[in-house]
Design a protein around this motif. Structure first.
Motif, PDB file in Angstrom:
ATOM      1  N   GLY A 285      -2.332   2.811  -9.303  1.00  0.00           N
ATOM      2  CA  GLY A 285      -1.833   4.836  -8.650  1.00  0.00           C
ATOM      3  C   GLY A 285      -1.509   4.268  -7.024  1.00  0.00           C
ATOM      4  N   ASP A 286      -0.905   3.486  -6.891  1.00  0.00           N
ATOM      5  CA  ASP A 286      -0.289   3.035  -5.349  1.00  0.00           C
ATOM      6  C   ASP A 286       1.145   3.735  -5.687  1.00  0.00           C
ATOM      7  OD1 ASP A 286       0.693   1.811  -3.142  1.00  0.00           O
ATOM      8  OD2 ASP A 286       0.284  -0.042  -3.359  1.00  0.00           O
ATOM      9  N   MET A 287       0.815   4.917  -5.105  1.00  0.00           N
ATOM     10  CA  MET A 287       2.337   5.672  -4.901  1.00  0.00           C
ATOM     11  C   MET A 287       2.949   5.513  -3.682  1.00  0.00           C
ATOM     12  SD  MET A 287       2.896   7.948  -7.859  1.00  0.00           S
ATOM     13  CE  MET A 287       1.753   6.761  -8.478  1.00  0.00           C
ATOM     14  N   ALA A 288       2.540   4.592  -3.127  1.00  0.00           N
ATOM     15  CA  ALA A 288       3.328   4.854  -1.086  1.00  0.00           C
ATOM     16  C   ALA A 288       3.980   3.479  -2.072  1.00  0.00           C
ATOM     17  CB  ALA A 288       2.207   3.990  -0.286  1.00  0.00           C
ATOM     18  N   ARG A 289       3.783   2.144  -2.955  1.00  0.00           N
ATOM     19  CA  ARG A 289       4.318   1.281  -3.238  1.00  0.00           C
ATOM     20  C   ARG A 289       5.616   1.761  -4.414  1.00  0.00           C
ATOM     21  NH1 ARG A 289       6.801  -3.140  -3.269  1.00  0.00           N
ATOM     22  NH2 ARG A 289       6.836  -5.027  -4.843  1.00  0.00           N
ATOM     23  N   LEU A 290       5.500   2.824  -5.386  1.00  0.00           N
ATOM     24  CA  LEU A 290       6.008   3.371  -5.689  1.00  0.00           C
ATOM     25  C   LEU A 290       7.234   3.808  -5.017  1.00  0.00           C
ATOM     26  CD1 LEU A 290       7.093   3.338  -9.461  1.00  0.00           C
ATOM     27  CD2 LEU A 290       5.740   5.768  -8.985  1.00  0.00           C
ATOM     28  N   GLY A 291       6.916   4.874  -4.772  1.00  0.00           N
ATOM     29  CA  GLY A 291       7.940   4.762  -4.036  1.00  0.00           C
ATOM     30  C   GLY A 291       9.014   3.579  -3.000  1.00  0.00           C
ATOM     31  N   GLU A 292       8.308   3.486  -2.230  1.00  0.00           N
ATOM     32  CA  GLU A 292       8.682   1.975  -1.768  1.00  0.00           C
ATOM     33  C   GLU A 292      10.146   1.137  -2.712  1.00  0.00           C
ATOM     34  OE1 GLU A 292       6.682  -1.322  -0.662  1.00  0.00           O
ATOM     35  OE2 GLU A 292       5.740  -0.493   0.667  1.00  0.00           O
ATOM     36  N   LEU A 293       9.588   1.549  -3.865  1.00  0.00           N
ATOM     37  CA  LEU A 293      10.688   0.511  -4.965  1.00  0.00           C
ATOM     38  C   LEU A 293      11.838   1.778  -5.276  1.00  0.00           C
ATOM     39  CD1 LEU A 293       7.603  -0.596  -6.908  1.00  0.00           C
ATOM     40  CD2 LEU A 293       9.358  -2.546  -5.792  1.00  0.00           C
ATOM     41  N   MET A 294      11.464   3.220  -5.442  1.00  0.00           N
ATOM     42  CA  MET A 294      12.494   3.928  -5.926  1.00  0.00           C
ATOM     43  C   MET A 294      13.685   3.784  -4.218  1.00  0.00           C
ATOM     44  SD  MET A 294      10.050   7.061  -6.882  1.00  0.00           S
ATOM     45  CE  MET A 294      11.445   8.192  -7.076  1.00  0.00           C
ATOM     46  N   LEU A 295      12.931   4.245  -3.032  1.00  0.00           N
ATOM     47  CA  LEU A 295      14.577   3.457  -2.320  1.00  0.00           C
ATOM     48  C   LEU A 295      14.796   2.282  -2.006  1.00  0.00           C
ATOM     49  CD1 LEU A 295      11.804   4.711   0.691  1.00  0.00           C
ATOM     50  CD2 LEU A 295      13.783   6.120  -0.602  1.00  0.00           C
ATOM     51  N   ALA A 296      14.476   1.045  -2.931  1.00  0.00           N
ATOM     52  CA  ALA A 296      15.194   0.293  -2.840  1.00  0.00           C
ATOM     53  C   ALA A 296      15.549   0.151  -3.946  1.00  0.00           C
ATOM     54  CB  ALA A 296      13.589  -1.052  -2.929  1.00  0.00           C
ATOM     55  N   SER A 297      15.342   0.804  -5.040  1.00  0.00           N
ATOM     56  CA  SER A 297      16.732   1.148  -5.662  1.00  0.00           C
ATOM     57  C   SER A 297      17.919   2.302  -5.785  1.00  0.00           C
ATOM     58  CB  SER A 297      15.522   1.460  -7.650  1.00  0.00           C
ATOM     59  OG  SER A 297      16.558   2.374  -8.151  1.00  0.00           O
ATOM     60  N   HIS A 298      17.956   2.988  -4.738  1.00  0.00           N
ATOM     61  CA  HIS A 298      18.111   3.896  -4.353  1.00  0.00           C
ATOM     62  C   HIS A 298      19.598   3.251  -3.434  1.00  0.00           C
ATOM     63  CE1 HIS A 298      20.695   7.393  -3.696  1.00  0.00           C
ATOM     64  NE2 HIS A 298      20.566   6.873  -2.213  1.00  0.00           N
ATOM     65  N   ALA A 299      18.516   2.205  -2.899  1.00  0.00           N
ATOM     66  CA  ALA A 299      20.527   1.343  -1.909  1.00  0.00           C
ATOM     67  C   ALA A 299      20.966   0.493  -2.729  1.00  0.00           C
ATOM     68  CB  ALA A 299      18.741  -0.047  -0.919  1.00  0.00           C
ATOM     69  N   SER A 300      20.469  -0.398  -3.936  1.00  0.00           N
ATOM     70  CA  SER A 300      20.953  -1.084  -4.834  1.00  0.00           C
ATOM     71  C   SER A 300      22.097  -0.151  -5.661  1.00  0.00           C
ATOM     72  CB  SER A 300      20.073  -1.738  -5.618  1.00  0.00           C
ATOM     73  OG  SER A 300      20.818  -2.576  -6.587  1.00  0.00           O
ATOM     74  N   LEU A 301      21.429   0.420  -6.026  1.00  0.00           N
ATOM     75  CA  LEU A 301      22.423   1.215  -6.368  1.00  0.00           C
ATOM     76  C   LEU A 301      23.673   2.194  -5.912  1.00  0.00           C
ATOM     77  CD1 LEU A 301      19.930   3.276  -8.599  1.00  0.00           C
ATOM     78  CD2 LEU A 301      21.480   2.419  -9.632  1.00  0.00           C
ATOM     79  N   ARG A 302      22.905   2.359  -4.565  1.00  0.00           N
ATOM     80  CA  ARG A 302      24.406   2.764  -3.243  1.00  0.00           C
ATOM     81  C   ARG A 302      25.220   1.960  -2.571  1.00  0.00           C
ATOM     82  NH1 ARG A 302      21.051   4.140   1.474  1.00  0.00           N
ATOM     83  NH2 ARG A 302      20.975   1.355   1.558  1.00  0.00           N
ATOM     84  N   ASP A 303      24.258   0.674  -2.884  1.00  0.00           N
ATOM     85  CA  ASP A 303      25.290  -0.542  -1.552  1.00  0.00           C
ATOM     86  C   ASP A 303      26.212  -1.498  -2.723  1.00  0.00           C
ATOM     87  OD1 ASP A 303      24.507   0.276  -0.083  1.00  0.00           O
ATOM     88  OD2 ASP A 303      22.926  -1.011   0.388  1.00  0.00           O
ATOM     89  N   ASP A 304      25.764  -1.633  -3.992  1.00  0.00           N
ATOM     90  CA  ASP A 304      25.660  -2.863  -4.877  1.00  0.00           C
ATOM     91  C   ASP A 304      26.486  -2.211  -6.189  1.00  0.00           C
ATOM     92  OD1 ASP A 304      24.685  -5.003  -3.760  1.00  0.00           O
ATOM     93  OD2 ASP A 304      23.202  -5.822  -4.729  1.00  0.00           O
ATOM     94  N   TYR A 305      26.108  -1.160  -6.826  1.00  0.00           N
ATOM     95  CA  TYR A 305      26.437  -0.779  -7.564  1.00  0.00           C
ATOM     96  C   TYR A 305      26.737   0.689  -7.715  1.00  0.00           C
ATOM     97  CZ  TYR A 305      26.075  -1.442 -12.901  1.00  0.00           C
ATOM     98  OH  TYR A 305      25.801  -1.453 -14.345  1.00  0.00           O
ATOM     99  N   ALA A 306      27.270   0.419  -6.106  1.00  0.00           N
ATOM    100  CA  ALA A 306      28.500   1.611  -6.050  1.00  0.00           C
ATOM    101  C   ALA A 306      28.263   3.017  -6.805  1.00  0.00           C
ATOM    102  CB  ALA A 306      29.930   0.905  -5.319  1.00  0.00           C
ATOM    103  N   VAL A 307      27.066   3.088  -7.038  1.00  0.00           N
ATOM    104  CA  VAL A 307      27.004   5.269  -8.020  1.00  0.00           C
ATOM    105  C   VAL A 307      26.851   6.206  -6.950  1.00  0.00           C
ATOM    106  CG1 VAL A 307      27.610   3.491  -9.912  1.00  0.00           C
ATOM    107  CG2 VAL A 307      25.623   4.192  -9.401  1.00  0.00           C
TER     108      VAL A 307
END
Ligand code: GLA
Length: 383
Positions: A285-307
């Motif tokens: 139930g750690d939504m703050a942690r899930l939120g962090e992971l989502m932000l890290a996923s977005h950064a990775s999609l933006r910077d590494d995967y470029a989509v």
């Protein structure tokens, strides 16, 4: 999808009530993007928006279907499938895949309508495919095996329509569980429902940016992932896909990869790790942690995967500013939607604030809706 509208339209056209309604949901992906075609992990959820078909069997082998969304009727014989494009292509593609797998199909007629936004990256096409598969399965008396049907729908899309998608969209539409996201392992197609904590809501933020480049760039990313595997294989014998490469192993052998290929691979291997961490965060139930992971996923999609793109980046930034735990683009990227993970009591306000600011800054007609995890493709009996 309004069942009343479907049944009423059906009645207008056929002067009787439909036998059944076949329906299948669209989806968002909480995390685990561009991992399915790398044999990896993902965590999508079906949304409470769907494609529905009100129908009745026919005595022959014809299918006659009117789409309320496309204002068009198609009428074809199961012995002469020819349409590969548009919504007719999806309907005929599913018929082709079912017949090619040896299923004896019967004809039917009906009316189709949906409220999954079309072309927004919420899998309106997978929803159409699974609703059509449900319709055929019902009238033809086929057993309903969600995984087998998802694979056939994917085959229709890959080989009949010519879109090289992975399995995620079809599988979540076929196997979604109300109140849960679904952990999927794309290698063996095992699924594990992960309950969505009561205090959380997902806000879908449509950028209203058309996903024009999506097809070409998607295929290019797939090819780059395969290239990474080929280049890593001499050092890591036995790997079949990026799913088999850990973040540490990738770092140890990064000199084998050209910089762009390395970044693409880094997205995939770190994203797989984030999916596991997300399942754990949801479990506790750690939504703050899930939120962090989502932000890290977005950064990775933006910077590494470029989509990503400026509009999706802006939606994510605005969502965080408005108080979301986290946000990220969802689906293939290149336009389409972002999602934000929010406290239930704040979701409406965040949706309004983000879209107001987004439309003001971009001049686009973006919009938002709050959604909860919905159930799988089903047949509803009209009585
Ligand atoms: C599209 C494809 C999926 C998946 C996502 C990216 O939605 O249809 O199979 O690859 O993109 O995660």
């Amino acid at each position: 999808m309004s069942t009343e509208r479907l049944t009423a339209t059906f009645f207008d056209r056929f002067r009787e009530w439909p036998a059944v309604i076949a329906r299948a949901p669209g989806r968002v992906n909480l995390i685990g993007e561009h991992t399915d075609y790398n044999d990896g992990f993902m965590l999508p959820m079906a949304i409470d928006r769907a494609v529905g078909i009100a129908l009745r069997p026919r005595p022959d082998r014809r299918v006659r279907l009117h789409s309320l969304d496309f204002h068009e009727t198609i009428d074809f014989s199961l012995d002469a499938l020819t349409a590969h494009e548009g919504w007719a292509g999806y309907v005929q593609g599913v018929a082709w895949a079912l017949q090619d797998a040896g299923h004896a199909l019967r004809g039917w007629e009906g009316v189709m309508a949906g409220d999954v936004p079309i072309g927004a990256g919420l899998s309106s096409s997978a929803a159409t495919e699974l609703a059509v598969a449900r319709a055929f399965a019902h009238v033809s008396g086929l057993p309903w095996d969600p995984k087998a049907m998802a694979l056939l729908a994917q085959r229709a899309e890959n080989q009949w329509v010519g879109v090289n998608c992975g399995i995620m969209d079809q599988l979540i539409s076929a196997a979604g569980v109300a109140g849960h996201a679904l952990f999927i392992d794309a290698r063996d197609l095992s699924v594990e429902p992960a309950p969505m904590p009561e205090q959380a809501r997902i806000v879908v933020l449509d950028s209203a940016v058309p996903r024009t480049l999506a097809g070409t760039a998607y295929n290019q990313r797939r090819a780059q992932c395969e290239d990474a595997v080929r280049r890593l294989q001499p050092a890591l014998p036995g790997i079949k896909a990026l799913r088999d490469v850990s973040p540490d192993a990738l770092e140890a052998h990064r000199d084998l990869l050209p910089p762009v290929i390395y970044r693409r691979a880094r997205h995939v291997v770190t994203e797989n790790a984030r999916v596991w961490a997300s399942v754990e965060a949801m479990g506790s139930g750690d939504m703050a942690r899930l939120g962090e992971l989502m932000l890290a996923s977005h950064a990775s999609l933006r910077d590494d995967y470029a989509v990503s793109g400026p509009e999706l980046d802006l939606l994510v930034e605005l969502a965080v500013h408005a108080g979301a735990w986290g946000a990220r683009l969802t689906g293939a990227g290149f336009g389409g939607c972002a999602i934000a993970l929010c406290r239930a009591e704040e979701a409406d306000a965040i949706a309004r604030e983000v879209i107001g600011a987004y439309n003001g800054r971009t001049g686009r007609a973006g919009y938002a809706f709050v959604t909860s995890p919905a159930a799988d493709a089903q047949v509803l009996f009209v009585v």
